[in-house]
Design a protein around this motif. Structure first.
Motif, PDB file in Angstrom:
ATOM      1  N   PRO A 300      75.715  86.528  30.897  1.00  0.00           N
ATOM      2  CA  PRO A 300      76.545  86.969  31.738  1.00  0.00           C
ATOM      3  C   PRO A 300      78.083  85.754  31.362  1.00  0.00           C
ATOM      4  CG  PRO A 300      74.769  87.770  32.008  1.00  0.00           C
ATOM      5  CD  PRO A 300      74.957  87.493  31.309  1.00  0.00           C
ATOM      6  N   GLU A 302      79.686  84.695  33.803  1.00  0.00           N
ATOM      7  CA  GLU A 302      79.431  84.855  34.747  1.00  0.00           C
ATOM      8  C   GLU A 302      78.779  83.682  35.180  1.00  0.00           C
ATOM      9  OE1 GLU A 302      80.241  83.960  39.389  1.00  0.00           O
ATOM     10  OE2 GLU A 302      81.009  84.679  37.960  1.00  0.00           O
ATOM     11  N   SER A 305      79.086  80.247  33.799  1.00  0.00           N
ATOM     12  CA  SER A 305      80.080  79.493  34.479  1.00  0.00           C
ATOM     13  C   SER A 305      78.899  78.742  35.722  1.00  0.00           C
ATOM     14  CB  SER A 305      81.160  79.971  34.827  1.00  0.00           C
ATOM     15  OG  SER A 305      81.514  80.775  34.409  1.00  0.00           O
ATOM     16  N   ARG A 306      77.627  79.383  35.949  1.00  0.00           N
ATOM     17  CA  ARG A 306      77.512  78.694  36.869  1.00  0.00           C
ATOM     18  C   ARG A 306      76.133  77.943  36.596  1.00  0.00           C
ATOM     19  NH1 ARG A 306      75.171  84.410  40.925  1.00  0.00           N
ATOM     20  NH2 ARG A 306      77.185  85.069  41.326  1.00  0.00           N
ATOM     21  N   TYR A 321      86.384  75.511  42.895  1.00  0.00           N
ATOM     22  CA  TYR A 321      87.005  76.679  42.233  1.00  0.00           C
ATOM     23  C   TYR A 321      88.059  76.150  40.806  1.00  0.00           C
ATOM     24  CZ  TYR A 321      91.343  74.098  43.374  1.00  0.00           C
ATOM     25  OH  TYR A 321      91.729  73.332  44.542  1.00  0.00           O
ATOM     26  N   ARG A 324      84.734  75.926  38.364  1.00  0.00           N
ATOM     27  CA  ARG A 324      84.697  77.736  37.372  1.00  0.00           C
ATOM     28  C   ARG A 324      86.278  77.253  35.952  1.00  0.00           C
ATOM     29  NH1 ARG A 324      82.877  81.721  39.693  1.00  0.00           N
ATOM     30  NH2 ARG A 324      83.490  83.859  38.014  1.00  0.00           N
ATOM     31  N   ASN A 328      85.573  78.454  32.093  1.00  0.00           N
ATOM     32  CA  ASN A 328      86.256  79.440  31.891  1.00  0.00           C
ATOM     33  C   ASN A 328      86.893  78.893  30.455  1.00  0.00           C
ATOM     34  OD1 ASN A 328      85.327  80.947  33.999  1.00  0.00           O
ATOM     35  ND2 ASN A 328      86.813  81.069  34.882  1.00  0.00           N
ATOM     36  N   GLU A 331      84.352  78.582  28.005  1.00  0.00           N
ATOM     37  CA  GLU A 331      84.216  80.051  27.420  1.00  0.00           C
ATOM     38  C   GLU A 331      84.532  80.280  26.211  1.00  0.00           C
ATOM     39  OE1 GLU A 331      81.266  80.873  31.521  1.00  0.00           O
ATOM     40  OE2 GLU A 331      83.255  81.711  30.762  1.00  0.00           O
ATOM     41  N   VAL A 346      82.130  90.798  29.814  1.00  0.00           N
ATOM     42  CA  VAL A 346      81.962  90.164  30.738  1.00  0.00           C
ATOM     43  C   VAL A 346      80.958  89.322  30.418  1.00  0.00           C
ATOM     44  CG1 VAL A 346      83.313  90.355  33.109  1.00  0.00           C
ATOM     45  CG2 VAL A 346      80.930  91.656  32.041  1.00  0.00           C
ATOM     46  N   TYR A 347      80.514  89.667  29.170  1.00  0.00           N
ATOM     47  CA  TYR A 347      79.174  89.196  28.451  1.00  0.00           C
ATOM     48  C   TYR A 347      79.452  89.105  26.986  1.00  0.00           C
ATOM     49  CZ  TYR A 347      76.562  92.122  31.578  1.00  0.00           C
ATOM     50  OH  TYR A 347      76.368  92.719  32.787  1.00  0.00           O
TER      51      TYR A 347
END
Length: 380
Positions: A300, A302, A305-306, A321, A324, A328, A331, A346-347
């Motif tokens: 994922p 998400e 990013s984490r 933000y 983040r 992005n 990625e 989202v993967y």
């Protein structure tokens, strides 16, 4: 020392793909050598005497891409009422595959039912009509019946299995009536593919650059996944840059294991070039982190990013933000370089050929992917 993750929680990744072949976004190459194989594969799928078909070739030759494209076409043309694509990989996880197939059949598997999950899946398949199940990246002989798959005719239709694999032995063991072999790209197609990602019009490529391009492509071993990654690293048609790239591609592959196979050297050096051309250490670190996820896992965005933020890849004073946004951007850079493949919205996942290179690099350079007391990644 290499950090090892023995087990990932199930929520780290999901089963490959989502309902509907249109969600798979891999780009099929419209070259002559591929078109011929594609039409051959489609013809075999149209023949109902074939309920088990194999697509065999080296890793990185484009088997998955071709299987996805043919799946899209036969779904759109209604040759099959339902097309299901699922990744098998290794080690094989029978329950995950069952869950994935059930999801795409809109079937909720019930543990308490008198019927087993395999029986529930087969009962649903038998009432759908004509079903094509694409089993991607098969490494070992599978017991299809245990998964709920029974190739051949049934009461209301027909079930066909298309499997992709590196091994001809697997095709024989699985009883494929037809097996189509996908070879590496011939030089003409390989050169067209490279130039299509580096020069707006390959036909207008200056002769000195074209000669360099041929030499570069030759070092990529004819593998589409490698050619595209190298081409995207050399997007600017610079004679000096391409000469430097060719020298790097021909340099000996670093290895702790002594003499290496020539084909492996070419693949490693080609992908290493793409890695070296990533902008910023953050992108390189995130790329290497992706390789530690189990093979074929869809990660994922998400979560990625984490991880990047949690490991302190960005300035500690950056607001969340802002960090983040940086994550992005990295990625997207990895996706645009073809070092990561996007699956759905989202993967992402890492092709196993690229993953092998990343793990080799971690091994060779003793990169320790862990946190120290300051939450920074470090090398040893």
């Amino acid at each position: 020392m290499i950090a090892e993750f023995k087990e990932f929680p199930k929520e780290v990744a999901r089963a490959a793909g989502v309902p509907g072949m249109e969600f798979h976004s891999q780009e099929f190459m419209p070259f002559k050598s591929r078109k011929e194989k594609f039409e051959e594969l489609k013809k075999e799928l149209e023949d109902e005497n074939n309920c088990m078909i194999g697509l065999q070739g080296l890793g990185g030759t484009g088997k998955s891409t071709m299987a996805i494209e043919v799946g899209k076409q036969v779904e759109k043309s209604k040759l099959f009422d339902k097309v299901i694509f699922t990744n098998v990989s290794t080690p094989m996880d029978e329950k995950r595959i069952q869950d994935d197939i059930a999801k795409k059949l809109e079937l909720q598997l019930e543990e308490e039912m008198p019927m087993s999950p395999a029986q529930q899946i087969w009962t649903r398949i038998a009432h759908v009509g004509k079903v094509l199940i694409i089993l991607d990246d098969v490494w070992e002989e599978l017991d299809l019946k245990n998964m709920g798959i029974q190739p051949g005719f049934h009461i209301k239709g027909y079930c066909c299995v298309l499997l992709t694999t590196r091994s001809m032995t697997i095709c024989n063991k699985m009883g494929c009536q037809k097996t189509i072999q996908l070879d590496v790209l011939p030089m003409d197609d390989a050169l067209k593919l490279f130039l299509s990602h580096t020069i707006a019009s390959g036909n207008d490529c200056p002769s000195d650059l074209k000669k360099l391009a041929q030499d570069i492509v030759n070092e990529c071993g004819g593998l589409p996944i490698v050619i595209v990654a190298v081409a995207k690293a050399l997007k600017s048609p610079s004679l000096q840059q391409w000469k430097a790239a060719l020298i790097a591609l021909k340099n000996p592959m670093p290895s702790r294991h002594g003499i290496v196979d020539e084909d492996k050297r070419k693949i490693y050096n080609s992908l290493r070039l793409s890695y070296d051309h990533l902008k910023g250490e953050e992108a390189k670190i995130l790329f290497l982190l992706c390789s530690i996820f189990p093979k074929a896992y869809e990660i994922p965005l998400e979560l990625l990013s984490r991880i990047a933020i949690g490991l302190g890849l960005f300035k500690e004073e950056d607001p969340y933000y802002v960090a983040r946004s940086h994550a992005n951007d990295i990625e997207n850079a990895l996706i645009n370089s073809s070092l990561l493949l996007k699956t759905g919205e989202v993967y992402v996942r890492m092709h196993d050929v690229i993953r092998d290179m990343a793990l080799e690099k971690i091994d060779n350079e003793k990169i320790q992917v862990i946190m120290d007391s300051k939450t920074k990644l470090k090398e040893m």
